[in-house]
Design an enzyme around this catalytic site. Structure first.
Site, PDB file in Angstrom:
ATOM      1  N   SER A 117       0.834  -1.209   0.000  1.00  0.00           N
ATOM      2  CA  SER A 117       0.000   0.000   0.000  1.00  0.00           C
ATOM      3  C   SER A 117       0.863   1.252   0.000  1.00  0.00           C
ATOM      4  O   SER A 117       1.956   1.279   0.592  1.00  0.00           O
ATOM      5  CB  SER A 117      -0.900   0.014   1.235  1.00  0.00           C
ATOM      6  OG  SER A 117      -1.547   1.263   1.382  1.00  0.00           O
ATOM      7  N   TYR A 144      -2.474   0.648   9.977  1.00  0.00           N
ATOM      8  CA  TYR A 144      -2.610  -0.106   8.721  1.00  0.00           C
ATOM      9  C   TYR A 144      -1.349   0.039   7.869  1.00  0.00           C
ATOM     10  O   TYR A 144      -0.778  -0.958   7.406  1.00  0.00           O
ATOM     11  CB  TYR A 144      -3.825   0.394   7.943  1.00  0.00           C
ATOM     12  CG  TYR A 144      -3.824  -0.035   6.493  1.00  0.00           C
ATOM     13  CD1 TYR A 144      -4.151  -1.340   6.133  1.00  0.00           C
ATOM     14  CD2 TYR A 144      -3.477   0.868   5.478  1.00  0.00           C
ATOM     15  CE1 TYR A 144      -4.129  -1.732   4.793  1.00  0.00           C
ATOM     16  CE2 TYR A 144      -3.459   0.480   4.153  1.00  0.00           C
ATOM     17  CZ  TYR A 144      -3.786  -0.826   3.819  1.00  0.00           C
ATOM     18  OH  TYR A 144      -3.753  -1.217   2.500  1.00  0.00           O
ATOM     19  N   LYS A 180     -17.437  -1.728   0.737  1.00  0.00           N
ATOM     20  CA  LYS A 180     -16.356  -1.240   1.576  1.00  0.00           C
ATOM     21  C   LYS A 180     -16.749  -0.175   2.599  1.00  0.00           C
ATOM     22  O   LYS A 180     -15.946   0.185   3.467  1.00  0.00           O
ATOM     23  CB  LYS A 180     -15.215  -0.712   0.697  1.00  0.00           C
ATOM     24  CG  LYS A 180     -14.483  -1.817  -0.062  1.00  0.00           C
ATOM     25  CD  LYS A 180     -13.419  -1.269  -0.999  1.00  0.00           C
ATOM     26  CE  LYS A 180     -12.279  -0.609  -0.260  1.00  0.00           C
ATOM     27  NZ  LYS A 180     -11.473  -1.573   0.535  1.00  0.00           N
TER      28      LYS A 180
END
Length: 323
Positions: A117, A144, A180
């Site tokens: 990411s 994250y 999502k």
């Protein structure tokens, strides 16, 4: 045989569709379908087996091992919530699970492609280069991003970056993201706001150098992401690469293109940013795409206007919204 984790998720299901388009259905799909609407992303897709992520390693070791030849493991399954606060959960899902799967792949000499990411870049002050020498020094802004950084760093430290291929996804948008919730793309949220209210709310800027709505992101259409994954699946090139366009767009541009695709006059309201996200908000992201191009990926990207138009006109306002 291909193993695809996160196969019912946003990018995973889009890539499963791409595999089917290429005539490939010999796919074992791995995900967690207990609750929610992710299962809808699998409707109409062809695959040979579904396995719950909770049963996956048992299935891998006791059912598949030495019985079926696995050509590649495409590992897109993870906790993708940038606001997830449980670090133990993130560590187990985004680091430990990935590490165990990579070690199995290396032992069996199975091609391994995984999702990283752009969150690993933190506030972007160190740039957005995917040079391995930069990675150990990056400082993610949230848990994250840290979980993704941990795995990238593990791959590099253990010299597995010649074997594995990591893809640092930037701001992906497109069909199949409907499950999502808060983690859906700004494009999808903008469409819903405009369709429901006729106007769009964007965050004000709270730092100098950025006017309201002029925060910039490297928005990449999910079809382009699938093209990148397909490229690496068919080219045995290891390493960690940015999966972004290299061309950042502003939220104002995103808004204008969304109104245009809906044939509506732009009406934008700027609102204060919640305190909970101020300290981890990225004002600018833009992939350095040089390494990706040097690897041989030469397709043109569907930059923001083209991607938004395709998404809204051919999916969000169509009878079948799924890719």
């Amino acid at each position: 045989m291909i193993v695809l984790t996160g196969a019912a998720g946003f990018i995973g299901s889009a890539f499963l569709s791409r595999l089917n388009m290429e005539g490939i259905s010999d796919v074992i799909v791995v995900d967690n379908l207990k609750k929610g609407g992710k299962w809808k992303n699998l409707v109409g897709k062809e695959f040979c087996e579904y396995v719950s992520k909770y049963d996956f390693f048992d299935f891998l070791l006791n059912v598949l091992d030495n019985k079926i030849k696995i050509d590649a493991i495409i590992h897109l399954g993870a906790c993708s919530s940038t606001t997830e606060d449980d670090m133990d959960y993130l560590y187990a899902n985004n680091f430990r699970f990935s590490k165990d799967l990579l070690e199995y792949s290396a032992q069996k000499d199975i091609r391994f492609i995984y999702a990283s990411s752009a969150a690993v870049y933190g506030d972007g002050k160190m740039g957005f280069s995917d040079d391995d020498n930069l990675t150990p020094h990056l400082k993610p802004l949230n848990k994250y991003g840290y979980s993704k950084w941990l795995f990238d760093n593990y791959v590099i430290k253990n010299k597995l970056n010649d074997f594995a291929t990591g893809l640092r996804f930037f701001n992906v948008f497109g069909p199949n993201e409907y499950h999502k919730g808060d983690m859906a793309s700004v494009v999808y949220k903008s469409y819903n706001q405009i369709a429901e209210t006729g106007s769009l709310k964007l965050f004000k800027s709270h730092i100098e150098g950025f006017k309201d709505g002029e925060q910039k992101r490297d928005f990449i259409y999910v079809k382009d992401v699938c093209d990148i994954i397909w490229f690496f699946l068919n080219n045995n090139k290891g390493g960690i690469y940015n999966a972004g366009t290299g061309n950042a767009g502003t939220f104002n541009e995103l808004a204008i293109e969304s109104f245009k695709a809906l044939n509506r006059k732009a009406q934008i309201e700027y609102i204060d940013m919640p305190e909970s996200v101020k300290n981890q908000y990225q004002y600018f992201t833009q992939a350095d795409a040089a390494k990706l191009r040097e690897a041989g990926y030469d397709k043109k990207f569907s930059f923001l206007p083209k991607g938004i138009e395709d998404y809204i006109k051919n999916y969000l306002t169509a009878e079948n919204r799924y890719i």
